[in-house]
Design a protein around this motif. Structure first.
Motif, PDB file in Angstrom:
ATOM      1  N   SER A  65       8.998 -39.836 -13.830  1.00 58.73           N
ATOM      2  CA  SER A  65       9.611 -38.686 -14.514  1.00 58.73           C
ATOM      3  C   SER A  65      10.227 -39.089 -15.848  1.00 58.73           C
ATOM      4  N   THR A  66      10.908 -40.235 -15.876  1.00 62.42           N
ATOM      5  CA  THR A  66      11.583 -40.668 -17.102  1.00 62.42           C
ATOM      6  C   THR A  66      10.583 -40.998 -18.204  1.00 62.42           C
ATOM      7  N   ILE A  67       9.509 -41.692 -17.870  1.00 64.03           N
ATOM      8  CA  ILE A  67       8.494 -42.039 -18.868  1.00 64.03           C
ATOM      9  C   ILE A  67       7.901 -40.773 -19.493  1.00 64.03           C
ATOM     10  N   VAL A  68       7.544 -39.818 -18.659  1.00 69.24           N
ATOM     11  CA  VAL A  68       6.968 -38.567 -19.149  1.00 69.24           C
ATOM     12  C   VAL A  68       7.993 -37.793 -19.975  1.00 69.24           C
ATOM     13  N   TYR A  69       9.244 -37.762 -19.508  1.00 66.73           N
ATOM     14  CA  TYR A  69      10.298 -37.006 -20.194  1.00 66.73           C
ATOM     15  C   TYR A  69      10.558 -37.559 -21.589  1.00 66.73           C
ATOM     16  N   LEU A  70      10.677 -38.879 -21.695  1.00 69.39           N
ATOM     17  CA  LEU A  70      10.919 -39.492 -23.000  1.00 69.39           C
ATOM     18  C   LEU A  70       9.788 -39.176 -23.975  1.00 69.39           C
ATOM     19  N   TYR A  71       8.567 -39.191 -23.488  1.00 65.04           N
ATOM     20  CA  TYR A  71       7.414 -38.910 -24.338  1.00 65.04           C
ATOM     21  C   TYR A  71       7.492 -37.494 -24.915  1.00 65.04           C
ATOM     22  N   PHE A  72       7.782 -36.518 -24.073  1.00 57.38           N
ATOM     23  CA  PHE A  72       7.782 -35.124 -24.534  1.00 57.38           C
ATOM     24  C   PHE A  72       8.981 -34.789 -25.421  1.00 57.38           C
ATOM     25  N   ILE A  73      10.155 -35.354 -25.115  1.00 49.76           N
ATOM     26  CA  ILE A  73      11.324 -35.102 -25.963  1.00 49.76           C
ATOM     27  C   ILE A  73      11.103 -35.707 -27.348  1.00 49.76           C
ATOM     28  N   ASN A  74      10.510 -36.887 -27.380  1.00 50.40           N
ATOM     29  CA  ASN A  74      10.201 -37.487 -28.677  1.00 50.40           C
ATOM     30  C   ASN A  74       9.195 -36.636 -29.450  1.00 50.40           C
ATOM     31  N   LYS A  75       8.187 -36.153 -28.770  1.00 55.96           N
ATOM     32  CA  LYS A  75       7.147 -35.363 -29.422  1.00 55.96           C
ATOM     33  C   LYS A  75       7.701 -34.064 -29.992  1.00 55.96           C
ATOM     34  N   LYS A  76       8.675 -33.451 -29.297  1.00 52.85           N
ATOM     35  CA  LYS A  76       9.184 -32.149 -29.724  1.00 52.85           C
ATOM     36  C   LYS A  76      10.322 -32.246 -30.734  1.00 52.85           C
ATOM     37  N   PHE A  77      11.231 -33.232 -30.582  1.00 52.52           N
ATOM     38  CA  PHE A  77      12.441 -33.241 -31.402  1.00 52.52           C
ATOM     39  C   PHE A  77      12.627 -34.502 -32.257  1.00 52.52           C
ATOM     40  N   LEU A  78      12.257 -35.676 -31.744  1.00 55.54           N
ATOM     41  CA  LEU A  78      12.616 -36.919 -32.418  1.00 55.54           C
ATOM     42  C   LEU A  78      11.569 -37.395 -33.412  1.00 55.54           C
ATOM     43  N   HIS A  79      10.314 -37.318 -33.024  1.00 53.08           N
ATOM     44  CA  HIS A  79       9.195 -37.722 -33.900  1.00 53.08           C
ATOM     45  C   HIS A  79       9.305 -39.178 -34.340  1.00 53.08           C
ATOM     46  N   ILE A  80       9.691 -40.049 -33.406  1.00 51.40           N
ATOM     47  CA  ILE A  80       9.762 -41.487 -33.695  1.00 51.40           C
ATOM     48  C   ILE A  80       8.359 -42.070 -33.576  1.00 51.40           C
ATOM     49  N   LYS A  81       7.918 -42.762 -34.643  1.00 51.94           N
ATOM     50  CA  LYS A  81       6.582 -43.353 -34.638  1.00 51.94           C
ATOM     51  C   LYS A  81       6.661 -44.801 -35.124  1.00 51.94           C
ATOM     52  N   PRO A  82       5.891 -45.710 -34.466  1.00 51.77           N
ATOM     53  CA  PRO A  82       5.151 -45.507 -33.212  1.00 51.77           C
ATOM     54  C   PRO A  82       6.107 -45.527 -32.014  1.00 51.77           C
ATOM     55  N   PHE A  83       5.964 -44.553 -31.153  1.00 49.80           N
ATOM     56  CA  PHE A  83       6.913 -44.383 -30.055  1.00 49.80           C
ATOM     57  C   PHE A  83       6.832 -45.528 -29.048  1.00 49.80           C
ATOM     58  N   ALA A  84       5.628 -46.057 -28.822  1.00 46.49           N
ATOM     59  CA  ALA A  84       5.462 -47.158 -27.873  1.00 46.49           C
ATOM     60  C   ALA A  84       6.240 -48.391 -28.333  1.00 46.49           C
ATOM     61  N   VAL A  85       6.197 -48.661 -29.633  1.00 43.67           N
ATOM     62  CA  VAL A  85       6.938 -49.807 -30.175  1.00 43.67           C
ATOM     63  C   VAL A  85       8.444 -49.592 -30.007  1.00 43.67           C
ATOM     64  N   PHE A  86       8.893 -48.364 -30.243  1.00 40.95           N
ATOM     65  CA  PHE A  86      10.310 -48.028 -30.064  1.00 40.95           C
ATOM     66  C   PHE A  86      10.748 -48.287 -28.618  1.00 40.95           C
ATOM     67  N   CYS A  87       9.937 -47.853 -27.649  1.00 39.68           N
ATOM     68  CA  CYS A  87      10.278 -48.034 -26.231  1.00 39.68           C
ATOM     69  C   CYS A  87      10.328 -49.508 -25.852  1.00 39.68           C
ATOM     70  N   ILE A  88       9.354 -50.281 -26.341  1.00 43.41           N
ATOM     71  CA  ILE A  88       9.318 -51.708 -26.014  1.00 43.41           C
ATOM     72  C   ILE A  88      10.504 -52.433 -26.633  1.00 43.41           C
ATOM     73  N   LYS A  89      10.758 -52.150 -27.922  1.00 39.63           N
ATOM     74  CA  LYS A  89      11.801 -52.863 -28.641  1.00 39.63           C
ATOM     75  C   LYS A  89      13.205 -52.472 -28.188  1.00 39.63           C
ATOM     76  N   ASP A  90      13.447 -51.180 -28.029  1.00 36.57           N
ATOM     77  CA  ASP A  90      14.807 -50.705 -27.762  1.00 36.57           C
ATOM     78  C   ASP A  90      15.124 -50.509 -26.280  1.00 36.57           C
ATOM     79  N   LEU A  91      14.109 -50.407 -25.438  1.00 37.76           N
ATOM     80  CA  LEU A  91      14.359 -50.158 -24.016  1.00 37.76           C
ATOM     81  C   LEU A  91      13.917 -51.320 -23.137  1.00 37.76           C
TER      82      LEU A  91
END
Length: 506
Positions: free
Chosen positions: A411-437
């Motif tokens: 649930s968390t993986i899917v949720y983070l993906y959709f919130i980023n897509k709708k509001f945050l627009h962090i790119k590349p999102f995969a790099v952000f998740c690896i580096k910061d999480l």
């Protein structure tokens, strides 16, 4: 503004820190004075509290968001408060009446306690406690919306001391569950009134503003969409977080619920440590998004998310690797430590996922967006219900813990993906998740694993020494993560904020 936010975060940390400390202090004493079987009954009442929280109806979040918005004037905020308070009082009254009427059925048909009607009486008593807790959190939401975190947390801390601390002295001389539940209910009712006085002072300028029962249709029309979405979120979240415990209470002896709830109590400290930051930031997110300052909101999210990631990672590493040691230090009971340790490992993974989603959730709430929460929550229920039912009878509480953790990870993986897509627009999102999480989590895990490998033989001697040793390991892990992952400019900014704050000035 930054100093204000720092003060609020500090106040929230102290409030949540007290929550963690009170767990460590009071739960072992409840077990000691009341016995583990009685503690298991207390655990079941907490499940009821979680279910009753469904009927929050989203009004608490709606009130907090309404007070924080910059595009509403004072008069409208007053009308909103009066309307929501009136609705809330109706809901709480109905809930208490229904729970009191259903108490014998719950005790007899769910817990199979037909030979003893004490459980039904306990449920009747705690219906008032948890009903007024709902009101208390509603008023607390109002204080937080006004960014009065210091006042809200002081009241919450005193409530915890009176409700959960003083009762220890009472059961020391009279170890009765009747007295235990009665005292907690009375304490909650009194502090609910105190919270109401504080909200009235912030809104009206006077503590003793009389209650005005009035429901305005224009206000309902304006907030119903957000409140309705929050109601569905509350419903889905309550089912997702209580379904595991309900399954255990129905299919297994109630003592098993005690072991499981004990592990959950520790695991929730992960989210408790993050919530102070999220609580202080939410009104700011709401104000920024409502005024169109999206770039500033994104910058605030990125640095706040990094701080929370470091905190989460260090706590998860400690609890997952030192699960058995932590429970033993906490309770002083090797049997409880053995039976709860494996559950704690899975629970801390699950609650770390929930903690990682707290800030993205605040982004969604600040924008009045609840759809994705409901979609994911409902999907989780359809996975969890058959999952719990299939594993409980075969693997007991351990199987339930595994299913709960798996659902939260997905649930968390899917949720983070959709919130980023709708509001945050962090790119590349995969790099952000690896580096910061992910990387802070890996580093914290490595530090604690190596520490456990070399220092395991020093545990299970003195509980005090073991606690101090764990504290040193945890602080070392936090320091290393902080030095490596927090940018240098943020370290300088944090230093300026801390040492320029009036708390640190003569």
């Amino acid at each position: 503004m930054k100093h204000n936010m720092f003060r609020n975060i500090l106040a929230n940390f102290l409030g949540r820190f007290w929550s963690i400390v009170s767990n460590f202090l009071f739960i072992p004493l409840y077990i000691k004075f009341l016995g583990f079987e009685s503690y298991s009954i207390v655990s079941f009442t907490l499940v009821i509290a979680g279910i009753m929280a469904i009927f929050d109806s989203g009004l608490t979040a709606t009130l907090s968001r309404g007070f924080a918005r910059n595009d509403h004037d004072h008069e409208y905020k007053v009308r909103t408060f009066v309307t929501l308070e009136s609705i809330y009082l109706i809901i709480v009254s109905i809930i208490i009446i229904v729970v009191v009427l259903l108490a014998p059925t719950i005790a007899k048909d769910w817990l199979h306690t037909s030979g003893n009607d004490n459980m039904a009486k306990f449920i009747m008593i705690i219906s008032f406690d948890f009903g007024f807790q709902m009101l208390l959190r509603f008023y607390m939401g109002g204080l937080l919306g006004f960014e009065k975190q210091v006042e809200a947390n002081l009241l919450q801390m005193f409530w915890g001391i009176i409700r959960n601390g003083v009762v220890v002295l009472i059961i020391l001389f009279n170890p009765s569950l009747y007295i235990f539940f009665l005292w907690q209910s009375l304490s909650t009712i009194i502090f609910t009134l105190l919270f109401r006085f504080s909200v009235a002072k912030a809104l009206y300028g006077g503590y003793f503003k009389t209650f005005n029962f009035k429901i305005e249709k224009p206000v309902i029309k304006d907030v119903w969409k957000f409140a309705g979405g929050m109601l569905l979120i509350s419903l889905v979240a309550a089912v997702n977080t209580q379904l595991d415990k309900l399954t255990i209470s129905k299919l297994l002896p109630i003592e098993q619920l005690g072991y499981y709830t004990l592990a959950v109590s520790l695991a929730t400290s992960v989210a408790v440590l993050v919530n102070p930051i999220a609580t202080a930031i939410l009104p700011r997110f709401t104000a920024l998004f409502s005024s169109g300052s999206r770039s500033e909101a994104l910058s605030l999210f990125k640095i706040t998310n990094l701080y929370t990631s470091v905190i989460i990672s260090c706590v998860v590493g400690m609890m997952a690797v030192f699960a058995k040691e932590i429970i033993w230090i906490w309770t002083g009971d090797h049997t409880i430590a053995e039976k709860s340790a494996d559950v704690l490992i899975y629970m801390v993974i699950a609650y770390s996922m929930l903690a990682f989603s707290v800030l993205p959730y605040n982004i969604a709430i600040a924008n009045g967006y609840t759809k994705i929460n409901n979609y994911l929550g409902i999907a989780s229920i359809f996975i969890a219900i058959p999952g719990y039912w299939m594993v409980t009878e075969r693997w007991g509480v351990y199987g339930v813990a595994v299913v709960f953790a798996a659902v939260q990870i997905i649930s968390t993986i899917v949720y983070l993906y959709f919130i980023n897509k709708k509001f945050l627009h962090i790119k590349p999102f995969a790099v952000f998740c690896i580096k910061d999480l992910l990387l802070p989590l890996i580093l914290a895990g490595c530090i604690t694993f190596v520490s456990h490998y070399f220092l395991a033989r020093y545990f299970f001697g003195s509980r005090i020494f073991s606690f101090l040793l764990l504290s040193v390991i945890g602080l070392f892990s936090l320091l290393v993560n902080f030095l490596i992952f927090i940018p240098q400019n943020e370290k300088i900014n944090l230093k300026k904020i801390v040492f320029n704050h009036k708390l640190f000035k003569k």
